[in-house]
Every structure is written in C-alpha cells, then in structure tokens.
Design an enzyme around this catalytic site. Structure first.
Site, mmCIF file in Angstrom:
data_model
loop_
_atom_site.group_PDB
_atom_site.id
_atom_site.type_symbol
_atom_site.label_atom_id
_atom_site.label_comp_id
_atom_site.label_asym_id
_atom_site.label_seq_id
_atom_site.Cartn_x
_atom_site.Cartn_y
_atom_site.Cartn_z
ATOM 1 N N ASP A 15 2.651 -5.283 -6.719
ATOM 2 C CA ASP A 15 2.981 -4.445 -5.549
ATOM 3 C C ASP A 15 1.991 -3.280 -5.542
ATOM 4 O OD1 ASP A 15 4.367 -3.346 -3.325
ATOM 5 O OD2 ASP A 15 5.699 -2.198 -4.611
ATOM 6 N N SER A 16 2.001 -2.525 -4.452
ATOM 7 C CA SER A 16 1.194 -1.309 -4.411
ATOM 8 C C SER A 16 1.759 -0.246 -5.364
ATOM 9 C CB SER A 16 1.186 -0.744 -2.989
ATOM 10 O OG SER A 16 2.527 -0.570 -2.555
ATOM 11 N N TYR A 47 -0.078 1.010 0.785
ATOM 12 C CA TYR A 47 -0.706 -0.081 1.519
ATOM 13 C C TYR A 47 -0.378 0.005 3.018
ATOM 14 C CZ TYR A 47 -2.229 -2.954 -2.477
ATOM 15 O OH TYR A 47 -2.872 -3.455 -3.577
ATOM 16 N N CYS A 79 5.517 -7.523 -2.326
ATOM 17 C CA CYS A 79 5.143 -6.498 -1.353
ATOM 18 C C CYS A 79 5.018 -7.181 -0.001
ATOM 19 C CB CYS A 79 3.804 -5.886 -1.768
ATOM 20 S SG CYS A 79 3.087 -4.766 -0.560
ATOM 21 N N THR A 81 3.867 -5.896 2.773
ATOM 22 C CA THR A 81 2.603 -5.552 3.436
ATOM 23 C C THR A 81 1.493 -6.481 2.947
ATOM 24 O OG1 THR A 81 3.374 -3.262 3.367
ATOM 25 C CG2 THR A 81 1.088 -3.627 4.033
ATOM 26 N N CYS A 193 10.322 -3.889 3.255
ATOM 27 C CA CYS A 193 9.368 -3.293 2.320
ATOM 28 C C CYS A 193 10.113 -3.256 1.005
ATOM 29 C CB CYS A 193 8.996 -1.881 2.756
ATOM 30 S SG CYS A 193 8.086 -0.954 1.488
ATOM 31 N N HIS A 195 9.957 -1.428 -1.436
ATOM 32 C CA HIS A 195 10.369 -0.097 -1.898
ATOM 33 C C HIS A 195 11.761 0.290 -1.380
ATOM 34 C CE1 HIS A 195 6.178 0.623 -3.064
ATOM 35 N NE2 HIS A 195 6.590 1.716 -3.676
HETATM 36 N N1 DGL Z 1 6.114 -2.154 -1.261
HETATM 37 C C1 DGL Z 1 5.273 -2.434 -0.168
HETATM 38 C C2 DGL Z 1 5.876 -3.370 0.864
HETATM 39 O O1 DGL Z 1 6.688 -4.143 0.564
HETATM 40 C C3 DGL Z 1 4.338 -1.435 0.413
HETATM 41 C C4 DGL Z 1 4.484 0.026 0.259
HETATM 42 C C5 DGL Z 1 3.170 0.707 0.595
HETATM 43 O O2 DGL Z 1 2.291 0.660 -0.266
HETATM 44 O O3 DGL Z 1 3.009 1.243 1.720
HETATM 45 O O4 DGL Z 1 5.540 -3.370 2.001
#
Ligand code: DGL
Length: 269
Positions: A15-16, A47, A79, A81, A193, A195
């Site tokens: 992941d980011s 990301y 992730c 994204t 996302c 997160h």
């Molecule tokens: N955790 C990531 C996602 O699922 C991206 C968060 C980010 O880096 O902006 O989209």
C-alpha cells in the site's frame, strides 16, 4: 518439477501507507501462520493525489523491487488507488499471482434499499474509469455518488500512530457525499480506500445508524486463502516484516503500532 512455494515464502502486502493493514488483519485470521511482508510506499504517499501516469509507472517498478528482495508466493495490492490504476501493469510485469483491491460496489448494490450508494475513496480512485465500469456493471439501476477524501488518509495514518484525528476531516468526507443530489437517501457507503476502515468508528458515528459501511477486505482475504490453498505454511507464525520506502518527511511508525498485525521488525528500501 514441483512449483509449490517453500513454507517460508511470504505473502507480500503493498500500500502507499498503513491502509493495507486493514486487508492484512482478516488475512491473518484465515492464514494465521503465513509469513508476511507488509510494504508501504511512504515516499509516495498519498497516492490519491498522484497522476495516473505516475502511479502506472511507480507501482509496478516498486513491486518489482520488493518481489526480487522478498521472493513472495503472492502479492496483494492492498490499495484501491494503485489497483484501479496499475493492476493490469503489475500483472503484465510480474510473474506471480497478484490480488488487487477494488471498490466493493457489487455488494453495496445488493445491500442498498434506497437505491443510493456512496463510494468514498481517494480523489484518484473516484475518478477512475474502472469505477465507472463497476457502477455500470453492478449498480446500473442505482444512484452511485462518489467523493474523494485526502483528509481521511491523513486521519487514518494519524490514528494508527496514536495521534488525534481532525474531526473536520470526517465531517467534510460525510458532507462530500450527503450534500450531493440524492445524498440524503444514502444507505450504504463503500469504503473504497484501504485506509478508511481504520476510521470506521468515527465514520459510523458521523454517518449515523441508517448508513451501512462496507469494504472488500474480508473478500480479499478469502481470495488469498483460495489462491494459496494446499500450499505449505510454517508451523508457527514467524514475525512479519514491515518495509517502508525511505522518506525524509515521514518516518516509519513506532513498531508498537504495527505489532498487533503480527509485524515484528521494520526495514527501509
Ligand atoms: N490506501 C490507498 C487506497 O486504498 C491510498 C491512500 C493514498 O495514498 O492516497 O486507495
């Protein structure tokens, strides 16, 4: 020739940042002794504010380095994204099974009673054609509202480090969906996302009891278990490795924040 991986070959999560831990959690519940490498691209976070072109190049290149270094049996792009933009590029570049994470629009469409669902993701995810296609395929007769929230990524990173979450970021994310035409009838929100499930309690309180929150983590964990079925695992769980891309602005979190996910050491790449 036997192609089954050695018991010590890890599953690589990518992941980011720390969002992918929300996918690692349910995976460990299904595969408790799986060796784990959890990689976070802190030098590239967030990301959600990067261009598609940049991510389509960055994600496969970085995953290539990680695969070379850790020799995983399978890689999980934990992730949305990175998955919605780069999954096809990663699969084309690497010769191992790759599991992606895409917005749980299908189960949301099955669950809604009002016919209005929300997709809360990063700005990059919610603008993707991939999300248009999921909406057309699984929710063609529903209203799909989308909102991109960078504030929730910051909030989730803060919360996992034990720092306060800005309540205004939660309110802005909720208003971003509710204030759209049809938003008052919203009854299911897809956390698109990885997160965002880290802020599930805060979001649940802010959306209220009439809105269900869903994400794809349990389904991804089942997919990983399915793809590794019959493979050998260690008898006991080895401590997992967390690996961060080097960033001057963002040091790795304290190990204590990662320990509940079975991660026992931190490396940088
Ligand atoms: N955790 C990531 C996602 O699922 C991206 C968060 C980010 O880096 O902006 O989209």
């Amino acid at each position: 020739m036997d192609h089954s991986p050695s018991p010590d070959a890890p599953i690589l999560f990518f992941d980011s940042g720390l969002g992918g831990l929300t996918v690692l959690g349910p995976t460990r519940a299904l595969l408790p002794t799986a060796p784990i490498v959890y990689a976070a691209d802190y030098a590239g976070l967030p990301y959600g504010q990067k261009s598609d072109v940049e991510l389509a190049a960055r994600v496969p290149a970085l995953l290539g380095r990680l695969v070379e270094r850790y020799q995983p049996r399978l890689a999980v792009i934990a992730c949305n994204t990175a998955s919605t933009i780069a999954l096809a590029h990663v699969r084309a570049a690497l010769d191992l099974p790759i599991v992606g994470t895409v917005p749980a629009i299908k189960p949301a469409a099955e669950m809604t009673r009002t016919g209005v669902i929300g997709v809360l993701g990063t700005e990059a995810t919610v603008r993707q054609r991939y999300v248009d296609d999921l909406g057309a395929k699984f929710a063609g007769d529903k209203t799909v509202l989308r909102h991109g929230s960078p504030g929730l990524v910051t909030g989730a990173e803060a919360k996992l480090r034990g720092e306060p979450v800005d309540p205004a970021a939660i309110e802005r994310a909720v208003a971003g969906l509710r204030d759209q035409p049809g938003g008052d009838a919203l009854d299911v929100v897809v956390l698109a996302c990885t997160h965002f499930p880290l802020l599930e309690d805060e979001l649940r309180t802010a959306f209220g009891p009439d809105v269900a929150l869903i994400d794809g983590a349990a389904g991804i964990a089942r997919r990983i278990a399915y793809l590794t079925e019959g493979q050998a695992w260690p008898a006991t769980a080895p401590p997992g490795i967390a690996v961060f891309t080097r960033s001057d602005d963002r040091p790795p979190p304290p190990l204590a924040a990662l320990a509940p996910y079975g991660l026992g050491s931190i490396e940088t790449i």
